[in-house]
Design a protein around this motif. Structure first.
Motif, PDB file in Angstrom:
ATOM      1  N   TYR A  43       3.822  -7.445  -2.288  1.00 58.06           N
ATOM      2  CA  TYR A  43       2.812  -7.268  -3.334  1.00 58.06           C
ATOM      3  C   TYR A  43       1.429  -7.768  -2.915  1.00 58.06           C
ATOM      4  O   TYR A  43       0.452  -7.532  -3.624  1.00 58.06           O
ATOM      5  CB  TYR A  43       3.272  -7.942  -4.632  1.00 58.06           C
ATOM      6  CG  TYR A  43       4.356  -7.145  -5.308  1.00 58.06           C
ATOM      7  CD1 TYR A  43       4.055  -5.935  -5.930  1.00 58.06           C
ATOM      8  CD2 TYR A  43       5.678  -7.563  -5.289  1.00 58.06           C
ATOM      9  CE1 TYR A  43       5.053  -5.167  -6.525  1.00 58.06           C
ATOM     10  CE2 TYR A  43       6.683  -6.804  -5.877  1.00 58.06           C
ATOM     11  CZ  TYR A  43       6.353  -5.608  -6.501  1.00 58.06           C
ATOM     12  OH  TYR A  43       7.334  -4.840  -7.078  1.00 58.06           O
ATOM     13  N   ARG A  44       1.374  -8.418  -1.769  1.00 56.47           N
ATOM     14  CA  ARG A  44       0.078  -8.803  -1.225  1.00 56.47           C
ATOM     15  C   ARG A  44      -0.643  -7.584  -0.637  1.00 56.47           C
ATOM     16  O   ARG A  44      -1.860  -7.579  -0.487  1.00 56.47           O
ATOM     17  CB  ARG A  44       0.279  -9.877  -0.150  1.00 56.47           C
ATOM     18  CG  ARG A  44      -0.930 -10.759   0.098  1.00 56.47           C
ATOM     19  CD  ARG A  44      -0.585 -11.810   1.137  1.00 56.47           C
ATOM     20  NE  ARG A  44       0.019 -12.990   0.537  1.00 56.47           N
ATOM     21  CZ  ARG A  44       0.754 -13.877   1.184  1.00 56.47           C
ATOM     22  NH1 ARG A  44       1.016 -13.690   2.463  1.00 56.47           N
ATOM     23  NH2 ARG A  44       1.228 -14.928   0.572  1.00 56.47           N
ATOM     24  N   MET A  45       0.117  -6.555  -0.313  1.00 52.97           N
ATOM     25  CA  MET A  45      -0.487  -5.323   0.207  1.00 52.97           C
ATOM     26  C   MET A  45      -1.132  -4.545  -0.939  1.00 52.97           C
ATOM     27  O   MET A  45      -0.758  -4.705  -2.107  1.00 52.97           O
ATOM     28  CB  MET A  45       0.581  -4.453   0.878  1.00 52.97           C
ATOM     29  CG  MET A  45       1.202  -5.052   2.126  1.00 52.97           C
ATOM     30  SD  MET A  45       2.188  -3.852   3.067  1.00 52.97           S
ATOM     31  CE  MET A  45       3.477  -3.406   1.898  1.00 52.97           C
ATOM     32  N   SER A  46      -2.069  -3.699  -0.598  1.00 53.74           N
ATOM     33  CA  SER A  46      -2.695  -2.848  -1.610  1.00 53.74           C
ATOM     34  C   SER A  46      -1.707  -1.778  -2.056  1.00 53.74           C
ATOM     35  O   SER A  46      -0.712  -1.500  -1.367  1.00 53.74           O
ATOM     36  CB  SER A  46      -3.941  -2.179  -1.040  1.00 53.74           C
ATOM     37  OG  SER A  46      -3.577  -1.251  -0.025  1.00 53.74           O
ATOM     38  N   ARG A  47      -1.976  -1.166  -3.195  1.00 47.85           N
ATOM     39  CA  ARG A  47      -1.113  -0.099  -3.677  1.00 47.85           C
ATOM     40  C   ARG A  47      -1.033   1.038  -2.654  1.00 47.85           C
ATOM     41  O   ARG A  47       0.053   1.591  -2.404  1.00 47.85           O
ATOM     42  CB  ARG A  47      -1.639   0.431  -5.014  1.00 47.85           C
ATOM     43  CG  ARG A  47      -1.015   1.735  -5.480  1.00 47.85           C
ATOM     44  CD  ARG A  47       0.494   1.632  -5.638  1.00 47.85           C
ATOM     45  NE  ARG A  47       0.862   0.823  -6.783  1.00 47.85           N
ATOM     46  CZ  ARG A  47       2.119   0.526  -7.096  1.00 47.85           C
ATOM     47  NH1 ARG A  47       3.108   0.939  -6.315  1.00 47.85           N
ATOM     48  NH2 ARG A  47       2.397  -0.205  -8.159  1.00 47.85           N
ATOM     49  N   ALA A  48      -2.147   1.356  -2.030  1.00 48.55           N
ATOM     50  CA  ALA A  48      -2.153   2.429  -1.027  1.00 48.55           C
ATOM     51  C   ALA A  48      -1.244   2.074   0.150  1.00 48.55           C
ATOM     52  O   ALA A  48      -0.518   2.925   0.671  1.00 48.55           O
ATOM     53  CB  ALA A  48      -3.575   2.693  -0.541  1.00 48.55           C
ATOM     54  N   GLN A  49      -1.276   0.805   0.574  1.00 48.76           N
ATOM     55  CA  GLN A  49      -0.427   0.382   1.690  1.00 48.76           C
ATOM     56  C   GLN A  49       1.051   0.450   1.300  1.00 48.76           C
ATOM     57  O   GLN A  49       1.897   0.863   2.100  1.00 48.76           O
ATOM     58  CB  GLN A  49      -0.797  -1.050   2.108  1.00 48.76           C
ATOM     59  CG  GLN A  49      -2.133  -1.164   2.824  1.00 48.76           C
ATOM     60  CD  GLN A  49      -2.519  -2.611   3.089  1.00 48.76           C
ATOM     61  OE1 GLN A  49      -2.392  -3.475   2.203  1.00 48.76           O
ATOM     62  NE2 GLN A  49      -2.997  -2.886   4.294  1.00 48.76           N
ATOM     63  N   ARG A  50       1.357   0.031   0.071  1.00 49.55           N
ATOM     64  CA  ARG A  50       2.752   0.075  -0.375  1.00 49.55           C
ATOM     65  C   ARG A  50       3.244   1.517  -0.488  1.00 49.55           C
ATOM     66  O   ARG A  50       4.366   1.840  -0.100  1.00 49.55           O
ATOM     67  CB  ARG A  50       2.912  -0.652  -1.710  1.00 49.55           C
ATOM     68  CG  ARG A  50       2.581  -2.137  -1.643  1.00 49.55           C
ATOM     69  CD  ARG A  50       3.207  -2.916  -2.786  1.00 49.55           C
ATOM     70  NE  ARG A  50       2.723  -2.516  -4.096  1.00 49.55           N
ATOM     71  CZ  ARG A  50       1.649  -3.033  -4.695  1.00 49.55           C
ATOM     72  NH1 ARG A  50       0.922  -3.966  -4.069  1.00 49.55           N
ATOM     73  NH2 ARG A  50       1.293  -2.636  -5.905  1.00 49.55           N
ATOM     74  N   ASP A  51       2.395   2.379  -1.004  1.00 48.23           N
ATOM     75  CA  ASP A  51       2.781   3.781  -1.148  1.00 48.23           C
ATOM     76  C   ASP A  51       2.996   4.453   0.209  1.00 48.23           C
ATOM     77  O   ASP A  51       3.738   5.437   0.312  1.00 48.23           O
ATOM     78  CB  ASP A  51       1.707   4.551  -1.929  1.00 48.23           C
ATOM     79  CG  ASP A  51       1.678   4.171  -3.412  1.00 48.23           C
ATOM     80  OD1 ASP A  51       2.637   3.507  -3.860  1.00 48.23           O
ATOM     81  OD2 ASP A  51       0.703   4.537  -4.099  1.00 48.23           O
TER      82      ASP A  51
END
Length: 295
Positions: A43-51
């Motif tokens: 969850y430290r990653m951005s939403r774009a990175q997680r997606d």
């Protein structure tokens, strides 16, 4: 995949991550910390990175394994500071099996992979050996992916896992069948409950070792007890000093063992190693912090 679907999939991997980390570290508390740290990094990653993560389970497995590798690097020093003998945390039979993915054919294998006997062997390995073995032999992770975790080549990881596997197989060679193990443990229990010193000594190996893990929190033997006569007298003395404790036969990943109950709570779990129809190792975990799954 939509962001909310990914988040649901990620949170659904908690049991898998806990199972992985426990086999690498040997205690539920440390495994829980690893799972928490893994989710923090997600969850430290951005939403774009997680997606952008194509297979969340693989990503989570790699990160959790790296965290475990770091923890294992400092574990030996922490074990040396531990009060009394350190033992892995015993867990109930089928503790980490996901009911949704439960395969009866795999239960025995999965059960053995969390046995105290195996975890004791894993404790003797280097961090890289342990991580390579657990990832490959228990979770079927390819060596190319393991290499990314431990920072070695796939060939080196294959050698690490092979070395670890030889140690595990060597330890297993001396083991008797589950039926023979349980029969010996029942004879042990009958002698202990009858206060039969000679009968108890008869089912103990002359060089039997008893380790009692209280972690400095509860009363336990600070050093291993060695020898059939000493172990038998220690056990009978412990039963005599604790009349309120009820000793109940308990199935464990190591075979038949015992749970110690006092006032409706499990205060200890005893597992044993049996070779040639005699008990060679008695492991008593009394540290309440290592009985989390039992209460």
């Amino acid at each position: 995949m939509a962001g909310q679907e990914i988040d649901a999939e990620v949170l659904g991997e908690r049991r898998h991550l806990l199972s992985l980390a426990f086999r690498m570290l040997g205690t539920v508390a440390e495994a829980e910390d690893v799972v928490q740290e893994t989710y923090i990094r997600w969850y430290r990653m951005s939403r774009a990175q997680r997606d952008a993560v194509e297979v969340p389970r693989a990503w989570l497995t790699r990160v959790a394994s790296r965290v475990c590798l770091d923890v294992l690097g400092s574990a030996r020093m922490r074990r040396e500071r531990y009060v009394g003998p350190w033992l892995p945390e015993p867990v109930p039979t089928l503790a980490f099996i996901d009911p949704k993915r439960d395969d009866p054919a795999e239960r025995a294998t999965l059960d053995e992979s969390v046995s105290t006997a195996l975890l004791v062997v894993l404790e003797s390995m280097s961090p890289a050996e342990r991580v390579s073995f657990v990832l490959h032999d228990v979770f079927a992770v390819p060596f190319a992916e393991i290499a990314e975790v431990v920072g070695r080549t796939p060939a080196a990881c294959r050698q690490l896992a092979s070395s670890a596997r030889r140690r595990v197989h060597s330890a297993r060679e001396a083991k008797v069948s589950r039926a023979a193990h349980d029969a010996t443990v029942r004879a042990f229990a009958a002698a202990a409950r009858a206060g039969d010193l000679a009968g108890l000594i008869a089912v103990l190996d002359p060089d039997v070792v008893l380790r009692s893990d209280g972690g400095g929190i509860v009363s336990a033997a600070r050093h291993p007890v060695v020898g059939a006569d000493r172990v038998a007298r220690f056990l009978l003395g412990a039963l005599e000093k604790n009349p309120a404790a009820e000793v109940i036969d308990q199935e464990t990943p190591d075979g038949l063992g015992f749970a110690l109950w006092v006032e409706g709570r499990v205060t200890g779990v005893v597992t044993m190693e049996v070779t040639r129809s005699v008990v060679t190792d008695v492991r008593m975990v009394l540290n309440p912090e290592k009985l989390t799954f039992w209460n």
